[in-house]
Design a protein around this motif. Sequence first.
Motif, PDB file in Angstrom:
ATOM      1  N   THR A 182     -34.034 -87.749  68.803  1.00 17.76           N
ATOM      2  CA  THR A 182     -34.522 -87.644  70.506  1.00 17.76           C
ATOM      3  C   THR A 182     -33.110 -87.404  71.255  1.00 17.76           C
ATOM      4  N   SER A 183     -31.896 -88.161  70.934  1.00 19.63           N
ATOM      5  CA  SER A 183     -30.930 -87.981  71.776  1.00 19.63           C
ATOM      6  C   SER A 183     -30.388 -86.514  71.698  1.00 19.63           C
ATOM      7  N   LEU A 184     -30.535 -85.800  70.224  1.00 18.86           N
ATOM      8  CA  LEU A 184     -29.867 -84.823  69.965  1.00 18.86           C
ATOM      9  C   LEU A 184     -30.821 -83.498  70.817  1.00 18.86           C
ATOM     10  N   PHE A 185     -31.983 -83.911  70.613  1.00 20.77           N
ATOM     11  CA  PHE A 185     -33.092 -82.945  71.744  1.00 20.77           C
ATOM     12  C   PHE A 185     -32.661 -82.892  73.136  1.00 20.77           C
ATOM     13  N   LYS A 186     -32.447 -84.096  73.586  1.00 20.16           N
ATOM     14  CA  LYS A 186     -31.841 -84.089  74.993  1.00 20.16           C
ATOM     15  C   LYS A 186     -30.791 -83.363  75.341  1.00 20.16           C
ATOM     16  N   ALA A 187     -29.680 -83.651  74.488  1.00 21.43           N
ATOM     17  CA  ALA A 187     -28.172 -82.891  74.509  1.00 21.43           C
ATOM     18  C   ALA A 187     -28.477 -81.442  74.698  1.00 21.43           C
ATOM     19  N   LEU A 188     -29.226 -81.169  73.751  1.00 20.62           N
ATOM     20  CA  LEU A 188     -29.339 -79.541  73.592  1.00 20.62           C
ATOM     21  C   LEU A 188     -30.286 -78.924  74.529  1.00 20.62           C
ATOM     22  N   ALA A 189     -30.995 -79.753  75.654  1.00 19.91           N
ATOM     23  CA  ALA A 189     -32.118 -79.341  76.444  1.00 19.91           C
ATOM     24  C   ALA A 189     -33.059 -78.947  75.635  1.00 19.91           C
ATOM     25  N   MET A 190     -33.502 -79.536  74.809  1.00 24.95           N
ATOM     26  CA  MET A 190     -34.905 -79.073  73.717  1.00 24.95           C
ATOM     27  C   MET A 190     -35.957 -79.817  74.299  1.00 24.95           C
ATOM     28  N   ILE A 191     -35.812 -80.731  75.132  1.00 28.54           N
ATOM     29  CA  ILE A 191     -36.813 -81.561  75.695  1.00 28.54           C
ATOM     30  C   ILE A 191     -36.521 -81.962  77.105  1.00 28.54           C
ATOM     31  N   THR A 192     -37.586 -82.087  77.798  1.00 27.48           N
ATOM     32  CA  THR A 192     -37.630 -82.564  79.146  1.00 27.48           C
ATOM     33  C   THR A 192     -38.686 -83.485  79.389  1.00 27.48           C
ATOM     34  N   GLU A 193     -38.569 -84.150  80.502  1.00 24.85           N
ATOM     35  CA  GLU A 193     -39.688 -84.994  81.234  1.00 24.85           C
ATOM     36  C   GLU A 193     -40.667 -84.107  82.181  1.00 24.85           C
ATOM     37  N   SER A 194     -41.943 -84.302  81.849  1.00 27.33           N
ATOM     38  CA  SER A 194     -42.755 -83.512  82.974  1.00 27.33           C
ATOM     39  C   SER A 194     -43.977 -84.414  83.114  1.00 27.33           C
ATOM     40  N   ASN A 195     -44.227 -84.877  84.386  1.00 31.19           N
ATOM     41  CA  ASN A 195     -45.206 -85.939  84.543  1.00 31.19           C
ATOM     42  C   ASN A 195     -45.222 -86.908  83.814  1.00 31.19           C
TER      43      ASN A 195
END
Length: 230
Positions: A182-195
């Motif tokens: 999860t932290s890796l995905f965040k660091a690489l802008a692979m996930i984001t928060e929506s609603n």
Amino acid sequence: MFDIPKKESLTIEFKSDRKCLSDSDIIDAVVGLANTEGGSLYLGIEDNGAVTGLHSNHNDTLKMSVMIANRTVPYISVRINIVEINKNQVMVFEVSKSRSIVATANGKVLKRKLKANGEPENIPMFPYEYNSRLADLGSLDFSRQALTEAAVDDFDDDEVKRLRKTIELRNGERNLLELDDTSLFKALAMITESNGKVVPTVTGLLLVGKEESIARHIPTAQGFSGFRRY
């Protein structure tokens, strides 16, 4: 002698000041120009091009500049001069094309368009037009857009492992390998928060998404699975 345009256009706006044009009308005109192609606002000229001059309240260019900066979001910096035309003073606002979408302080987003008769007008810019405008300006990063119908479950575990291996083999940021997924995905802008929900970005799904998920959520990405082998 200062030359003025013959008529209004997409980048030229005339405003009468005989009755002291309101600050809000000036702001609307400036925002409309900034959200289109930029241009010049001439305060003290009628729609037909007749020069009638400035109202006595409008003789301070610095005060006008500050008013515009304070009532636009993000603030617009406008070059303003007072020129004399046919013994009448005219205030000229030079407005640059904005590299983002500009609103008035009370939330109006306006743009200019030409009517069927060729005359310009200010009209609302609606939210569904924002992405297109930002893309035209080169300010919209499509790769970071949220795929709201997708889920992190659309990521392929084998592709995630492949990504980690690639980072290791190519001597990338070693500290990335110490992060959980999860932290890796965040660091690489692979996930984001929506609603309030964590969803993949376009980048995330293209990098490590299951092929069927890519086909479902990004149907234009044909053939990407062969390319993404890093």
